[in-house]
Design a protein around this motif. Structure first.
Motif, PDB file in Angstrom:
ATOM      1  N   HIS A 166     100.975  21.272   4.358  1.00 17.57           N
ATOM      2  CA  HIS A 166     100.786  20.501   3.132  1.00 17.57           C
ATOM      3  C   HIS A 166     100.361  19.066   3.463  1.00 17.57           C
ATOM      4  O   HIS A 166      99.574  18.472   2.710  1.00 17.57           O
ATOM      5  CB  HIS A 166     102.063  20.511   2.294  1.00 17.57           C
ATOM      6  N   TYR A 167     100.839  18.544   4.569  1.00 17.19           N
ATOM      7  CA  TYR A 167     100.382  17.226   5.014  1.00 17.19           C
ATOM      8  C   TYR A 167      98.876  17.246   5.260  1.00 17.19           C
ATOM      9  O   TYR A 167      98.128  16.396   4.749  1.00 17.19           O
ATOM     10  CB  TYR A 167     101.121  16.813   6.286  1.00 17.19           C
ATOM     11  N   TYR A 168      98.415  18.216   6.048  1.00 18.90           N
ATOM     12  CA  TYR A 168      96.999  18.275   6.385  1.00 18.90           C
ATOM     13  C   TYR A 168      96.139  18.605   5.173  1.00 18.90           C
ATOM     14  O   TYR A 168      95.045  18.055   4.999  1.00 18.90           O
ATOM     15  CB  TYR A 168      96.753  19.297   7.501  1.00 18.90           C
ATOM     16  N   MET A 169      96.608  19.519   4.320  1.00 21.83           N
ATOM     17  CA  MET A 169      95.827  19.864   3.135  1.00 21.83           C
ATOM     18  C   MET A 169      95.604  18.637   2.252  1.00 21.83           C
ATOM     19  O   MET A 169      94.488  18.394   1.783  1.00 21.83           O
ATOM     20  CB  MET A 169      96.529  20.973   2.343  1.00 21.83           C
ATOM     21  N   THR A 170      96.671  17.862   2.034  1.00 22.95           N
ATOM     22  CA  THR A 170      96.549  16.698   1.162  1.00 22.95           C
ATOM     23  C   THR A 170      95.752  15.589   1.837  1.00 22.95           C
ATOM     24  O   THR A 170      94.881  14.970   1.207  1.00 22.95           O
ATOM     25  CB  THR A 170      97.936  16.180   0.757  1.00 22.95           C
ATOM     26  N   ARG A 171      96.045  15.325   3.095  1.00 23.73           N
ATOM     27  CA  ARG A 171      95.290  14.290   3.823  1.00 23.73           C
ATOM     28  C   ARG A 171      93.795  14.584   3.800  1.00 23.73           C
ATOM     29  O   ARG A 171      92.969  13.728   3.466  1.00 23.73           O
ATOM     30  CB  ARG A 171      95.769  14.213   5.279  1.00 23.73           C
ATOM     31  N   VAL A 211      87.241  13.774  -0.643  1.00 27.49           N
ATOM     32  CA  VAL A 211      86.849  13.002  -1.825  1.00 27.49           C
ATOM     33  C   VAL A 211      86.157  11.719  -1.404  1.00 27.49           C
ATOM     34  O   VAL A 211      85.134  11.321  -1.988  1.00 27.49           O
ATOM     35  CB  VAL A 211      88.083  12.699  -2.709  1.00 27.49           C
ATOM     36  N   ARG A 212      86.673  11.051  -0.404  1.00 29.69           N
ATOM     37  CA  ARG A 212      86.059   9.814   0.068  1.00 29.69           C
ATOM     38  C   ARG A 212      84.664  10.070   0.648  1.00 29.69           C
ATOM     39  O   ARG A 212      83.773   9.225   0.528  1.00 29.69           O
ATOM     40  CB  ARG A 212      86.956   9.150   1.118  1.00 29.69           C
ATOM     41  N   ARG A 213      84.467  11.224   1.262  1.00 31.89           N
ATOM     42  CA  ARG A 213      83.174  11.528   1.877  1.00 31.89           C
ATOM     43  C   ARG A 213      82.140  12.025   0.873  1.00 31.89           C
ATOM     44  O   ARG A 213      80.965  11.664   0.940  1.00 31.89           O
ATOM     45  CB  ARG A 213      83.346  12.604   2.970  1.00 31.89           C
ATOM     46  N   GLY A 218      82.476  16.013  -6.858  1.00 29.30           N
ATOM     47  CA  GLY A 218      81.476  16.974  -7.282  1.00 29.30           C
ATOM     48  C   GLY A 218      82.097  18.299  -7.665  1.00 29.30           C
ATOM     49  O   GLY A 218      83.312  18.437  -7.845  1.00 29.30           O
ATOM     50  N   ARG A 219      81.229  19.307  -7.783  1.00 31.52           N
ATOM     51  CA  ARG A 219      81.697  20.637  -8.182  1.00 31.52           C
ATOM     52  C   ARG A 219      82.753  21.172  -7.225  1.00 31.52           C
ATOM     53  O   ARG A 219      83.705  21.835  -7.632  1.00 31.52           O
ATOM     54  CB  ARG A 219      80.495  21.578  -8.249  1.00 31.52           C
ATOM     55  N   TRP A 220      82.587  20.887  -5.929  1.00 31.07           N
ATOM     56  CA  TRP A 220      83.541  21.377  -4.947  1.00 31.07           C
ATOM     57  C   TRP A 220      84.952  20.907  -5.293  1.00 31.07           C
ATOM     58  O   TRP A 220      85.929  21.661  -5.135  1.00 31.07           O
ATOM     59  CB  TRP A 220      83.174  20.878  -3.540  1.00 31.07           C
ATOM     60  N   PHE A 221      85.063  19.650  -5.761  1.00 30.58           N
ATOM     61  CA  PHE A 221      86.376  19.072  -6.044  1.00 30.58           C
ATOM     62  C   PHE A 221      87.052  19.781  -7.209  1.00 30.58           C
ATOM     63  O   PHE A 221      88.239  20.107  -7.160  1.00 30.58           O
ATOM     64  CB  PHE A 221      86.250  17.582  -6.344  1.00 30.58           C
ATOM     65  N   TRP A 222      86.318  20.041  -8.279  1.00 32.08           N
ATOM     66  CA  TRP A 222      86.925  20.640  -9.456  1.00 32.08           C
ATOM     67  C   TRP A 222      87.326  22.079  -9.192  1.00 32.08           C
ATOM     68  O   TRP A 222      88.374  22.547  -9.684  1.00 32.08           O
ATOM     69  CB  TRP A 222      85.977  20.524 -10.647  1.00 32.08           C
ATOM     70  N   GLY A 282      95.308   9.897   4.333  1.00 32.88           N
ATOM     71  CA  GLY A 282      93.918  10.142   3.959  1.00 32.88           C
ATOM     72  C   GLY A 282      93.222   8.884   3.481  1.00 32.88           C
ATOM     73  O   GLY A 282      92.032   8.669   3.748  1.00 32.88           O
ATOM     74  N   LEU A 283      93.959   8.036   2.780  1.00 35.10           N
ATOM     75  CA  LEU A 283      93.392   6.768   2.309  1.00 35.10           C
ATOM     76  C   LEU A 283      93.155   5.802   3.461  1.00 35.10           C
ATOM     77  O   LEU A 283      92.251   4.971   3.413  1.00 35.10           O
ATOM     78  CB  LEU A 283      94.316   6.139   1.276  1.00 35.10           C
ATOM     79  N   ARG A 284      93.986   5.924   4.510  1.00 34.83           N
ATOM     80  CA  ARG A 284      93.840   5.030   5.673  1.00 34.83           C
ATOM     81  C   ARG A 284      92.839   5.557   6.694  1.00 34.83           C
ATOM     82  O   ARG A 284      92.432   4.835   7.602  1.00 34.83           O
ATOM     83  CB  ARG A 284      95.193   4.834   6.366  1.00 34.83           C
TER      84      ARG A 284
END
Length: 291
Positions: free
Chosen positions: A225-230, A236-238, A242-246, A280-282
Motif C-alpha cells: 500500500h505504501y508503494y501503490m500510493t507513492r 499524477v505528477r508525471r 488523464g483517462r488513465w487516472f480516472w 510521492g510528493l517529495r
C-alpha cells in the motif's frame, strides 16, 4: 520471398514461487523460443528446490538476481538479456499467470495493424480464482488502451529501443502504467487483443462475504500500500489527470472500500498509504532512461 518469423522470448518474474510456476513455464515454452526466469529470491532454499527442474530445459534460462531487486529491475534484467540475445519481441509474465493456447500468435497480429506502430500488446484478463473475466475485459478484436498490466504484455524491440525499459525507482506498483504512458507519449500505440485470455491473480486474493455478497480481497501488505500510493502520486505528477487516472481511481476506490470494511490490519495499511503519499510528493522527478 517468405518473411522470417519474429523471434520471441518470454520473461517470467519469480519470487518465492510454488511448484505451479513450472507448469506455467512449460506452457509458455511451447510458444516462445526461449524463457528467461528472473529469480528474485536466490537465497531462498525452497525457491532453489522449485526451480531446480528448469536446469534440464534447454529453452529455459534462470537469471539469479542479487536479491529481491523489485518488479521493474527484475523485468528489466530478463528483457535486457533477451534484447542482447537478438530477440524481436519480449513477452513478460508474473509467476502466477497462465498462458493460453495460441496467445502469442494472437498478440503478434496486433503489431501488423495499420497506423502508428504498436509498442505493447496484451491479452484480456480472467480471474484465476473465479474463472470469470474481469470488469471491462469482455470484448472482441484489437482495441487501443491507455495502459496494460505487465503480465502477458508483449513488447516490440523497436519501441524499447526508443523509450527504454522500466523505471526501476518505482520498484513495483505502476511500473506498467509508466512504461505504457511513456510509450504513448512517444507516439506508439498500446493495444489489447480481446480474443485471447490470460488467467491472472491480483494479490493474495481470498474469498469473503460482505452484505451477503461474495467478494475477493487482495490482502496486500502495508508495504504494498505504501508503494501503490507513492507511485500513484508520482504518476499524477508525471502524466496528469488523464483517462488513465480516472480508470485507476475507480479501481483504487473499490480496493480501499474492501480494505477499510473487510481486511485485517487496516490501520497499518492506511498509515503506510499516507506515508507513501507524502513520499510521492517529495519524489525527485529527474529525466532518466534505463537501457
Amino acid at each position: 520471398m517468405t518473411a522470417t518469423a519474429p523471434k520471441v522470448a518470454a520473461v517470467v518474474l519469480s519470487y518465492k514461487p510454488d511448484a505451479g510456476i513450472i507448469g506455467n513455464i512449460d506452457e509458455l515454452a511451447k510458444q516462445a523460443e526461449r524463457v528467461y526466469v528472473v529469480n528474485n529470491s536466490p537465497d531462498d532454499s525452497a525457491t532453489a528446490d522449485v526451480l531446480a527442474p528448469l536446469t534440464r530445459r534447454d529453452s529455459v534460462v534462470v537469471l539469479d538476481q542479487a536479491g529481491n531487486v523489485g518488479v521493474a529491475a527484475g523485468f528489466n534484467s530478463g528483457m535486457r538479456q533477451a534484447l542482447a540475445d537478438g530477440f524481436d519481441y519480449v513477452w513478460i509474465f508474473d509467476q502466477d499467470s497462465t498462458v493460453s493456447d495460441g496467445m502469442l500468435t494472437a498478440l503478434l497480429t496486433a503489431f501488423e495493424q495499420p497506423g502508428a506502430p504498436v509498442a505493447i500488446a496484451g491479452p484480456a484478463l480472467r480471474a484465476e480464482e473465479t474463472g470469470h473475466l474481469y470488469d471491462g475485459e469482455s470484448s472482441s478484436g484489437i482495441r487501443d488502451q491507455v495502459a496494460l498490466i505487465s503480465s502477458g504484455a508483449l513488447f516490440a524491440r523497436e519501441a524499447l529501443d526508443e523509450i527504454g525499459l522500466h523505471d526501476e525507482r518505482l520498484f513495483i506498483d505502476y511500473v506498467d502504467h509508466d512504461i505504457s504512458l511513456r510509450a504513448r507519449r512517444s507516439g506508439f500505440r498500446i493495444v489489447k487483443v480481446y480474443d485471447t485470455v490470460l488467467d491472472h491473480r491480483f494479490g493474495a486474493s481470498v474469498p469473503s462475504t460482505f452484505l451477503g455478497r461474495r467478494i475477493y480481497l487482495s490482502n496486500y501488505s502495508p508495504m504494498r500500500h505504501y508503494y501503490m500510493t507513492r507511485n500513484r502520486v508520482i504518476m499524477v505528477r508525471r502524466y496528469g489527470l488523464g483517462r488513465w487516472f480516472w480508470e485507476d481511481a475507480a479501481y483504487a476506490a473499490k480496493s480501499w472500500i474492501k480494505v477499510v470494511l473487510c481486511e485485517k490490519d487496516r490501520n497499518r495499511k492506511i498509515g503506510a498509504a499516507l506515508r507513501g503519499a507524502a513520499e510521492g510528493l517529495r519524489f525527485r522527478q529527474v529525466a532518466t532512461r534505463v537501457d
